[in-house]
Enzyme design. Structure first.
Site, PDB file in Angstrom:
ATOM      1  N   THR A 198       0.823  -1.216   0.000  1.00 40.53           N
ATOM      2  CA  THR A 198       0.000   0.000   0.000  1.00 40.53           C
ATOM      3  C   THR A 198       0.852   1.259   0.000  1.00 40.53           C
ATOM      4  OG1 THR A 198      -1.488   1.263   1.424  1.00 40.53           O
ATOM      5  CG2 THR A 198      -0.095  -0.317   2.527  1.00 40.53           C
ATOM      6  N   ASP A 199       0.265   2.358  -0.481  1.00 42.64           N
ATOM      7  CA  ASP A 199       0.961   3.652  -0.384  1.00 42.64           C
ATOM      8  C   ASP A 199       1.008   4.149   1.060  1.00 42.64           C
ATOM      9  OD1 ASP A 199      -1.744   4.301  -0.100  1.00 42.64           O
ATOM     10  OD2 ASP A 199      -1.764   5.841  -1.660  1.00 42.64           O
ATOM     11  N   GLU A 200       0.224   3.526   1.935  1.00 40.96           N
ATOM     12  CA  GLU A 200       0.169   4.013   3.315  1.00 40.96           C
ATOM     13  C   GLU A 200       1.490   3.809   4.053  1.00 40.96           C
ATOM     14  OE1 GLU A 200      -3.551   3.183   5.357  1.00 40.96           O
ATOM     15  OE2 GLU A 200      -4.599   3.000   3.451  1.00 40.96           O
TER      16      GLU A 200
ATOM     17  N   TYR B  59      -2.016  -0.801  10.848  1.00 43.92           N
ATOM     18  CA  TYR B  59      -2.121  -1.430   9.524  1.00 43.92           C
ATOM     19  C   TYR B  59      -0.908  -1.092   8.665  1.00 43.92           C
ATOM     20  CZ  TYR B  59      -3.376  -1.808   4.569  1.00 43.92           C
ATOM     21  OH  TYR B  59      -3.359  -2.076   3.218  1.00 43.92           O
TER      22      TYR B  59
ATOM     23  N   LYS C 208       2.190  -3.465   7.176  1.00 43.72           N
ATOM     24  CA  LYS C 208       2.493  -3.613   5.742  1.00 43.72           C
ATOM     25  C   LYS C 208       3.939  -3.178   5.472  1.00 43.72           C
ATOM     26  CE  LYS C 208       0.046  -4.730   2.807  1.00 43.72           C
ATOM     27  NZ  LYS C 208      -0.373  -6.067   2.278  1.00 43.72           N
TER      28      LYS C 208
HETATM   29  P1  NAD Z   1      -9.624  -7.712   1.787  1.00 45.34           P
HETATM   30  O1  NAD Z   1      -9.661  -7.408   3.258  1.00 45.34           O
HETATM   31  O2  NAD Z   1     -10.828  -7.437   0.964  1.00 45.34           O
HETATM   32  O3  NAD Z   1      -9.268  -9.264   1.572  1.00 45.34           O
HETATM   33  C1  NAD Z   1      -8.274  -9.903   2.294  1.00 45.34           C
HETATM   34  C2  NAD Z   1      -8.393 -11.402   2.002  1.00 45.34           C
HETATM   35  O4  NAD Z   1      -7.314 -12.063   2.699  1.00 45.34           O
HETATM   36  C3  NAD Z   1      -9.691 -12.022   2.500  1.00 45.34           C
HETATM   37  O5  NAD Z   1     -10.215 -12.891   1.523  1.00 45.34           O
HETATM   38  C4  NAD Z   1      -9.262 -12.799   3.751  1.00 45.34           C
HETATM   39  O6  NAD Z   1     -10.074 -13.929   4.004  1.00 45.34           O
HETATM   40  C5  NAD Z   1      -7.838 -13.200   3.382  1.00 45.34           C
HETATM   41  N1  NAD Z   1      -6.996 -13.433   4.575  1.00 45.34           N
HETATM   42  C6  NAD Z   1      -6.862 -12.626   5.650  1.00 45.34           C
HETATM   43  N2  NAD Z   1      -6.009 -13.187   6.538  1.00 45.34           N
HETATM   44  C7  NAD Z   1      -5.582 -14.363   5.979  1.00 45.34           C
HETATM   45  C8  NAD Z   1      -4.681 -15.370   6.400  1.00 45.34           C
HETATM   46  N3  NAD Z   1      -4.050 -15.307   7.585  1.00 45.34           N
HETATM   47  N4  NAD Z   1      -4.467 -16.418   5.570  1.00 45.34           N
HETATM   48  C9  NAD Z   1      -5.099 -16.508   4.373  1.00 45.34           C
HETATM   49  N5  NAD Z   1      -5.976 -15.587   3.940  1.00 45.34           N
HETATM   50  C10 NAD Z   1      -6.212 -14.515   4.731  1.00 45.34           C
HETATM   51  O7  NAD Z   1      -8.348  -6.952   1.235  1.00 45.34           O
HETATM   52  P2  NAD Z   1      -8.159  -6.185  -0.158  1.00 45.34           P
HETATM   53  O8  NAD Z   1      -8.761  -4.848  -0.044  1.00 45.34           O
HETATM   54  O9  NAD Z   1      -8.539  -7.093  -1.259  1.00 45.34           O
HETATM   55  O10 NAD Z   1      -6.577  -5.991  -0.161  1.00 45.34           O
HETATM   56  C11 NAD Z   1      -5.716  -6.958  -0.744  1.00 45.34           C
HETATM   57  C12 NAD Z   1      -4.270  -6.530  -0.549  1.00 45.34           C
HETATM   58  O11 NAD Z   1      -4.077  -5.243  -1.145  1.00 45.34           O
HETATM   59  C13 NAD Z   1      -3.874  -6.375   0.921  1.00 45.34           C
HETATM   60  O12 NAD Z   1      -2.570  -6.868   1.069  1.00 45.34           O
HETATM   61  C14 NAD Z   1      -3.910  -4.876   1.161  1.00 45.34           C
HETATM   62  O13 NAD Z   1      -2.977  -4.492   2.157  1.00 45.34           O
HETATM   63  C15 NAD Z   1      -3.510  -4.350  -0.204  1.00 45.34           C
HETATM   64  N6  NAD Z   1      -4.029  -3.009  -0.503  1.00 45.34           N
HETATM   65  C16 NAD Z   1      -5.377  -2.786  -0.532  1.00 45.34           C
HETATM   66  C17 NAD Z   1      -5.858  -1.522  -0.853  1.00 45.34           C
HETATM   67  C18 NAD Z   1      -7.334  -1.236  -0.921  1.00 45.34           C
HETATM   68  O14 NAD Z   1      -7.708  -0.094  -1.210  1.00 45.34           O
HETATM   69  N7  NAD Z   1      -8.212  -2.204  -0.723  1.00 45.34           N
HETATM   70  C19 NAD Z   1      -4.955  -0.483  -1.124  1.00 45.34           C
HETATM   71  C20 NAD Z   1      -3.588  -0.752  -1.068  1.00 45.34           C
HETATM   72  C21 NAD Z   1      -3.139  -2.030  -0.780  1.00 45.34           C
HETATM   73  P1  TYD Z   2     -10.989   3.606   4.000  1.00 42.84           P
HETATM   74  O1  TYD Z   2     -11.938   3.180   2.928  1.00 42.84           O
HETATM   75  O2  TYD Z   2     -11.126   2.994   5.358  1.00 42.84           O
HETATM   76  O3  TYD Z   2      -9.502   3.429   3.427  1.00 42.84           O
HETATM   77  P2  TYD Z   2      -8.079   3.928   4.048  1.00 42.84           P
HETATM   78  O4  TYD Z   2      -8.260   4.243   5.475  1.00 42.84           O
HETATM   79  O5  TYD Z   2      -7.211   2.728   3.832  1.00 42.84           O
HETATM   80  O6  TYD Z   2      -7.661   5.113   3.231  1.00 42.84           O
HETATM   81  O7  TYD Z   2     -11.134   5.176   4.183  1.00 42.84           O
HETATM   82  C1  TYD Z   2     -10.945   6.071   3.104  1.00 42.84           C
HETATM   83  C2  TYD Z   2     -11.046   7.474   3.657  1.00 42.84           C
HETATM   84  O8  TYD Z   2     -12.387   7.689   4.093  1.00 42.84           O
HETATM   85  C3  TYD Z   2     -10.169   7.701   4.878  1.00 42.84           C
HETATM   86  O9  TYD Z   2      -9.658   9.042   4.832  1.00 42.84           O
HETATM   87  C4  TYD Z   2     -11.121   7.550   6.049  1.00 42.84           C
HETATM   88  C5  TYD Z   2     -12.443   8.023   5.481  1.00 42.84           C
HETATM   89  N1  TYD Z   2     -13.659   7.373   6.009  1.00 42.84           N
HETATM   90  C6  TYD Z   2     -14.735   8.176   6.433  1.00 42.84           C
HETATM   91  O10 TYD Z   2     -14.691   9.430   6.398  1.00 42.84           O
HETATM   92  N2  TYD Z   2     -15.858   7.535   6.892  1.00 42.84           N
HETATM   93  C7  TYD Z   2     -15.964   6.187   6.960  1.00 42.84           C
HETATM   94  O11 TYD Z   2     -17.010   5.654   7.432  1.00 42.84           O
HETATM   95  C8  TYD Z   2     -14.855   5.389   6.521  1.00 42.84           C
HETATM   96  C9  TYD Z   2     -14.913   3.877   6.583  1.00 42.84           C
HETATM   97  C10 TYD Z   2     -13.733   6.037   6.047  1.00 42.84           C
END
Ligand code: NAD
Ligand code: TYD
Length: 357
Positions: free
Chosen positions: A137-139, A162, A166
């Site tokens: 992630t960019d975080e 989180y 990461k």
């Molecule tokens: P998500 O929470 O939707 O899905 C996570 C999946 O991992 C689920 O299916 C869960 O069952 C599985 N999982 C969790 N713990 C596990 C374990 N111990 N063993 C096996 N499986 C396990 O997540 P996402 O949003 O699809 O994100 C996927 C990846 O991308 C993550 O690594 C996250 O850090 C990264 N990422 C996500 C975003 C975003 O905006 N969603 C942005 C940047 C990076």
């Molecule tokens: P989120 O979808 O949780 O992603 P991330 O925290 O990884 O960026 O949140 C996106 C942005 O929205 C973040 O600045 C937090 C804000 N947010 C709200 O304002 N209200 C909400 O109910 C949630 C879940 C997030």
């Protein structure tokens, strides 16, 4: 050596993993895909129901922290490519319960790296160039002020449990490249949105609450900025990194779509008003917005400089934020049962029905 890859996708039942597996099935139907997922609250087998009978796809319920399971999969399936999505992914949950984040995101990544190291360094890969792609992630870069962008050389400065977990996993992945020569690649992407996103994240949460006439919680002043990336653009970028990326390299992936949270929430409200008409109250959905207490340690702004992946691999995002929200709202409107089953918990029984007979 063969060209057909055997891919271990971790976390394939989650949001991005499921979109990625669908893309891979369409693009490379002869590649074998093994999906290892623990099915935590965030994993939903229904996301992959349409391909569950596909002969080149298999699902294994298991934990990436379980070394015996992971080692067995590497040997039995002869894994040559890992796309590692599995993680605890929600910042708010990491604030109230960080332990699972340390376990899955750090120990889980370490367990996968060890398995790949043992298996590939013994020369067991069936392709010339095995690949361990770690999705991050960019975080990890921390929080920006009003100006500037994250590049691949921006120092890490994670601020939530989180992002710290990461960042730790990114460091481990890099260490395995420098120490053991493991062929790793890391992608650091911005906030994804699109089909199959669990309705605890901002965009699907706002959709779901507004459909139910509930309040739409916006943290703080609503002016925090995220760079929104349509999930299918992200998945295409991952394919490019697998096919053309270089080992030991990290690639930032962004959407060129910087928006304040309040702009995002307003756009979803306006899109629903346009598509469905005003709700029964007669008030535009924006009137449901409620400013609530800010998230602890809430990062102010994320913005990605995605020049490297464009120059090296020719990838750039195709979907503008307005187009992406249109597609996403349409998907959620057409899949309200999917959301309802998550909210009432019945999606969790699906695994038992499907696999425990
Ligand atoms: P998500 O929470 O939707 O899905 C996570 C999946 O991992 C689920 O299916 C869960 O069952 C599985 N999982 C969790 N713990 C596990 C374990 N111990 N063993 C096996 N499986 C396990 O997540 P996402 O949003 O699809 O994100 C996927 C990846 O991308 C993550 O690594 C996250 O850090 C990264 N990422 C996500 C975003 C975003 O905006 N969603 C942005 C940047 C990076
Ligand atoms: P989120 O979808 O949780 O992603 P991330 O925290 O990884 O960026 O949140 C996106 C942005 O929205 C973040 O600045 C937090 C804000 N947010 C709200 O304002 N209200 C909400 O109910 C949630 C879940 C997030």
């Amino acid at each position: 050596m063969k060209n057909r890859r055997t891919v271990l996708v971790t976390g394939g039942c989650g949001f991005i993993g499921a979109n990625f597996i669908h893309l891979l099935r369409n693009k490379y139907p002869d590649w074998r895909v093994i999906n290892l997922d623990k099915l935590t609250y965030a994993g939903n087998l229904k996301n992959l129901q349409s391909i569950s009978e596909d002969e080149n796809y298999s699902f294994i319920r298991g934990d990436i922290c379980d070394a015996a399971t992971v080692n067995r999969i590497f040997s039995a399936e002869k894994i040559d490519t890992v796309i590692h999505f599995a993680a605890e992914s929600h910042v708010d949950r990491s604030i109230t319960g960080p332990a699972d984040f340390v376990q899955t995101n750090i120990v889980g990544t370490f367990t996968l790296l060890e398995a790949a190291r043992k298996f590939w360094i013994e020369g067991n890969s069936q392709v010339k160039e095995p690949c361990f792609l770690h999705v991050s992630t960019d975080e990890v870069y921390g929080s920006l002020g009003e100006t500037g962008y994250f590049t691949e050389t921006t120092p890490f400065d994670p601020r939530s449990p989180y992002s710290a977990s990461k960042a730790s996993s990114d460091h481990l992945v890099n260490a395995y490249f420098h120490t053991y020569g493991l062929p790793v690649r890391i992608t650091n992407c911005s906030n994804n949105y699109g089909p199959y996103q669990f309705p605890e994240k901002l965009i699907p949460l706002v959709f779901n609450n507004s459909m139910k006439g509930k309040s739409l919680p916006v943290y703080g002043d609503g002016k925090n900025v995220r760079d929104w990336l349509y999930v299918k653009d992200h998945c295409q970028a991952i394919v490019e990194v697998v096919n053309k990326g270089r080992s030991g390299h990290c690639y930032n992936i962004g959407g060129n779509n910087e928006k304040q949270n309040i702009e995002v929430v307003n756009l979803i409200c306006d899109t629903l008003d346009r598509k469905l008409g005003l709700p029964e109250s007669g008030e535009p959905r924006r009137s449901q917005i409620t400013f609530v207490k800010d998230r602890l340690g809430h990062d102010r702004r994320y913005a990605i400089d995605a020049a490297k992946i464009k120059e090296h691999l020719g990838w750039e995002p195709q979907v503008s934020f307005e187009q992406g929200i249109e597609k996403t709202v349409d998907w959620y409107l057409a899949n309200q049962k999917w959301v309802a089953e998550i909210v009432d918990g019945s999606y969790e029984q699906y695994y038992e029905e499907m696999y425990s007979k």
